[in-house]
Design a protein around this motif. Structure first.
Motif, mmCIF file in Angstrom:
data_model
loop_
_atom_site.group_PDB
_atom_site.id
_atom_site.type_symbol
_atom_site.label_atom_id
_atom_site.label_comp_id
_atom_site.label_asym_id
_atom_site.label_seq_id
_atom_site.Cartn_x
_atom_site.Cartn_y
_atom_site.Cartn_z
ATOM 1 N N SER A 130 0.840 -1.194 0.000
ATOM 2 C CA SER A 130 0.000 0.000 0.000
ATOM 3 C C SER A 130 0.874 1.243 0.000
ATOM 4 O O SER A 130 2.054 1.185 0.370
ATOM 5 C CB SER A 130 -0.913 0.004 1.229
ATOM 6 O OG SER A 130 -0.142 0.119 2.411
ATOM 7 N N VAL A 131 0.290 2.373 -0.405
ATOM 8 C CA VAL A 131 1.050 3.621 -0.408
ATOM 9 C C VAL A 131 1.561 3.945 0.991
ATOM 10 O O VAL A 131 2.664 4.462 1.163
ATOM 11 C CB VAL A 131 0.178 4.777 -0.953
ATOM 12 C CG1 VAL A 131 0.852 6.116 -0.715
ATOM 13 C CG2 VAL A 131 -0.076 4.592 -2.436
ATOM 14 N N ALA A 152 -2.121 8.722 -7.613
ATOM 15 C CA ALA A 152 -2.378 8.300 -6.234
ATOM 16 C C ALA A 152 -2.975 9.437 -5.408
ATOM 17 O O ALA A 152 -2.909 9.421 -4.180
ATOM 18 C CB ALA A 152 -1.086 7.805 -5.592
ATOM 19 N N GLU A 196 -5.252 8.939 -2.365
ATOM 20 C CA GLU A 196 -4.658 8.439 -1.129
ATOM 21 C C GLU A 196 -3.883 9.533 -0.398
ATOM 22 O O GLU A 196 -3.193 9.243 0.579
ATOM 23 C CB GLU A 196 -3.753 7.252 -1.430
ATOM 24 C CG GLU A 196 -4.486 6.080 -2.077
ATOM 25 C CD GLU A 196 -3.580 4.914 -2.416
ATOM 26 O OE1 GLU A 196 -2.977 4.342 -1.482
ATOM 27 O OE2 GLU A 196 -3.464 4.583 -3.602
ATOM 28 N N MET A 226 4.646 2.865 -9.058
ATOM 29 C CA MET A 226 3.529 3.094 -8.131
ATOM 30 C C MET A 226 2.459 3.980 -8.761
ATOM 31 O O MET A 226 1.266 3.786 -8.524
ATOM 32 C CB MET A 226 4.047 3.723 -6.834
ATOM 33 C CG MET A 226 4.838 2.761 -5.960
ATOM 34 S SD MET A 226 5.556 3.561 -4.502
ATOM 35 C CE MET A 226 4.067 3.855 -3.537
ATOM 36 N N HIS A 253 1.299 2.097 -12.646
ATOM 37 C CA HIS A 253 0.460 0.906 -12.533
ATOM 38 C C HIS A 253 -0.964 1.256 -12.131
ATOM 39 O O HIS A 253 -1.924 0.615 -12.567
ATOM 40 C CB HIS A 253 1.073 -0.060 -11.527
ATOM 41 C CG HIS A 253 2.340 -0.684 -12.023
ATOM 42 N ND1 HIS A 253 3.090 -1.559 -11.262
ATOM 43 C CD2 HIS A 253 2.998 -0.563 -13.194
ATOM 44 C CE1 HIS A 253 4.150 -1.945 -11.946
ATOM 45 N NE2 HIS A 253 4.116 -1.338 -13.122
ATOM 46 N N ARG A 254 -1.112 2.254 -11.290
ATOM 47 C CA ARG A 254 -2.466 2.692 -10.930
ATOM 48 C C ARG A 254 -3.197 3.252 -12.142
ATOM 49 O O ARG A 254 -4.382 2.985 -12.363
ATOM 50 C CB ARG A 254 -2.404 3.742 -9.814
ATOM 51 C CG ARG A 254 -2.160 3.163 -8.441
ATOM 52 C CD ARG A 254 -1.834 4.252 -7.423
ATOM 53 N NE ARG A 254 -1.822 3.737 -6.059
ATOM 54 C CZ ARG A 254 -0.856 3.020 -5.513
ATOM 55 N NH1 ARG A 254 0.203 2.733 -6.248
ATOM 56 N NH2 ARG A 254 -0.935 2.585 -4.278
ATOM 57 N N ILE A 285 -8.398 -3.672 -7.991
ATOM 58 C CA ILE A 285 -7.566 -3.096 -6.945
ATOM 59 C C ILE A 285 -7.683 -3.977 -5.699
ATOM 60 O O ILE A 285 -8.785 -4.262 -5.242
ATOM 61 C CB ILE A 285 -7.992 -1.659 -6.592
ATOM 62 C CG1 ILE A 285 -7.950 -0.761 -7.838
ATOM 63 C CG2 ILE A 285 -7.106 -1.082 -5.498
ATOM 64 C CD1 ILE A 285 -6.583 -0.556 -8.421
ATOM 65 N N HIS A 320 -4.299 -4.497 0.007
ATOM 66 C CA HIS A 320 -3.190 -3.553 -0.159
ATOM 67 C C HIS A 320 -3.623 -2.200 -0.716
ATOM 68 O O HIS A 320 -2.892 -1.214 -0.577
ATOM 69 C CB HIS A 320 -2.126 -4.159 -1.079
ATOM 70 C CG HIS A 320 -1.533 -5.434 -0.571
ATOM 71 N ND1 HIS A 320 -0.660 -5.481 0.487
ATOM 72 C CD2 HIS A 320 -1.690 -6.723 -0.975
ATOM 73 C CE1 HIS A 320 -0.292 -6.725 0.716
ATOM 74 N NE2 HIS A 320 -0.900 -7.514 -0.146
ATOM 75 N N THR A 340 -3.737 -1.596 -3.822
ATOM 76 C CA THR A 340 -2.888 -1.398 -4.998
ATOM 77 C C THR A 340 -3.305 -2.360 -6.109
ATOM 78 O O THR A 340 -3.921 -3.405 -5.845
ATOM 79 C CB THR A 340 -1.399 -1.645 -4.660
ATOM 80 O OG1 THR A 340 -1.257 -2.985 -4.150
ATOM 81 C CG2 THR A 340 -0.910 -0.657 -3.612
ATOM 82 N N ASN A 394 0.786 -4.987 -11.211
ATOM 83 C CA ASN A 394 2.148 -5.028 -10.661
ATOM 84 C C ASN A 394 2.858 -6.319 -11.045
ATOM 85 O O ASN A 394 4.019 -6.312 -11.492
ATOM 86 C CB ASN A 394 2.100 -4.912 -9.135
ATOM 87 C CG ASN A 394 1.565 -3.572 -8.663
ATOM 88 O OD1 ASN A 394 1.593 -2.595 -9.390
ATOM 89 N ND2 ASN A 394 1.067 -3.541 -7.440
#
Length: 397
Positions: free
Chosen positions: A45-46, A115, A118, A214, A217-218, A236, A240, A242, A247
């Motif tokens: 996770s972030v 991201a 988040e 990071m 991929h999102r 998702i 995680h 993510t 990934n």
């Protein structure tokens, strides 16, 4: 592409230059460890994964700061040489050679937005992070590179091995020597500091790839969820937070690229680096050829959508920025596939053959195939992904 290509080979070359050779299967093992170590960090996770790029940033700041001090010590002890002004005179051949790398330095700043959900206050945090990282990059990368140019002959830093050797030479101020043929041998404190710096560089390379992945991929997962690819890749992870499937797929592709490139180049790090870097930039810029025009299109179609970051100048400003950015990246794609494009035309000086990477000198066809064959494969995969997303697009209306 970036992790399995240029980042991986720089890390392996650095290891071999400062520590020990990686014969036979050890090179494959080390490369796969580099790739999957990064994949493990990207899956987190972030909240947890953010510490990887933070650690990498700290490592780079300490490493580059220490290296800059070492360059100053080296210059004090051995003196500096002047940089002929003629070497900096702009030419079309120089522009064609440098524009891909220069523009590559300025793309990717939009990735933190992937991201944004988040973050506590992305409207404030993203612009500030871009400003801080831009200033830090200017000081921490520009300073050492300029210092190397002042203290070492340019002919010794014209390739991947040459540049790493040049960096290694700086640490001889703490212990070591440089042979007549340019071979660097570190001893005592020089070997210790050189080893620490090499380890820091490898960590920095790994975390650079992790940071990019990071965000990228999102973006890929969201695109698949919207119908630009297979719906299962848009998942998702609840655990995680993510896109674990993207990934893992990315890590698998990076591993395949690494193994294939290592075999096709016969283990020649220079060829691997040249082909991998060109392909990395090219694939990145092909996506921007489509992305940059969308600025003007989205402003026209959805003028009332709130936009935290906006281009000044109204519709004219938006069109101008879109056109210039698109033209630059499209031109870059062309000169990456065909180095030296336009050199020697309309009275310009130079030869297009000289624009080929040194490791591919006189091998125009081989270099072109190293770019065109993978690009054709990627376009085919992209079209297959888009076809696989047809059902999702129909359901979304």
């Amino acid at each position: 592409m970036w992790v399995g290509g240029s980042l991986c080979i720089i890390a392996l070359t650095t290891w071999e230059e400062f520590f020990t050779p990686l014969p036979g299967g050890w090179k494959y093992a080390a490369g796969l460890l580099f790739i999957w170590g990064g994949a493990l960090a990207v899956v987190q996770s972030v909240r947890i994964g953010k510490w990887v790029p933070i650690a990498g940033a700290v490592a780079r700041i300490v490493l580059l700061g220490f290296f800059l001090v070492s360059v100053v010590v080296y210059a004090t002890r051995h003196g500096v040489h002047t940089l002929p002004a003629g070497d900096f005179a702009p030419t079309y051949a120089g522009f064609v050679a440098l524009v891909p790398v220069l523009i590559f330095n300025y793309v990717g700043f939009e990735l933190p937005s992937s991201a944004a959900e988040e973050m506590t206050n992305p409207k404030r945090d993203i612009p500030l992070s871009i400003l801080r990282s831009g200033l830090a990059a200017l000081l921490l990368y520009g300073g050492p590179i300029l210092g190397i140019l002042f203290v070492l002959p340019s002919e010794r830093i014209g390739s991947l091995d040459g540049f790493i050797d040049a960096c290694k030479a700086v640490f001889t101020v703490y212990g070591g020597s440089i042979a007549a043929d340019g071979t660097v041998h570190l001893t005592g404190a020089g070997a210790v500091f050189g080893g620490v710096a090499a380890a820091g560089l490898i960590i920095g390379l790994l975390t650079s790839g992790v940071t990019w992945a990071m965000g990228a991929h999102r973006a890929q997962a969201v695109a698949c969820a919207d119908g630009a690819g297979p719906a299962w890749l848009g998942h998702i992870s609840e655990k995680h937070g993510t896109p674990v499937r993207v990934n893992l797929l990315s890590a698998i592709l990076a591993s395949l690229l690494f193994i294939l490139a290592l075999n096709l180049t016969g283990g020649d790090g220079e060829k691997y680096f040249a082909a991998g870097l060109g392909l990395t930039i090219c694939t990145t810029f092909i996506s921007y050829v489509i992305t940059f025009p969308s600025l003007a299109v989205l402003r026209r179609k959805y003028p009332s959508v709130p936009r935290p970051y906006s281009v000044p100048g109204g519709r004219l400003g938006v069109r101008l920025v879109s056109a210039l950015a698109t033209a630059f990246v499209a031109f870059t794609v062309v000169v990456l596939i065909w180095p030296g494009f336009g050199v020697g035309w309309f009275g310009t000086a130079g030869s297009a053959a000289d624009a080929l990477p040194a490791s591919f000198a006189g091998q125009r066809l081989r270099y072109t195939l190293s770019q065109v064959v993978p690009l054709t494969l990627f376009v085919g995969i992209g079209l297959a992904f888009y076809a696989a997303g047809a059902r999702t697009r129909r359901e979304k209306g």
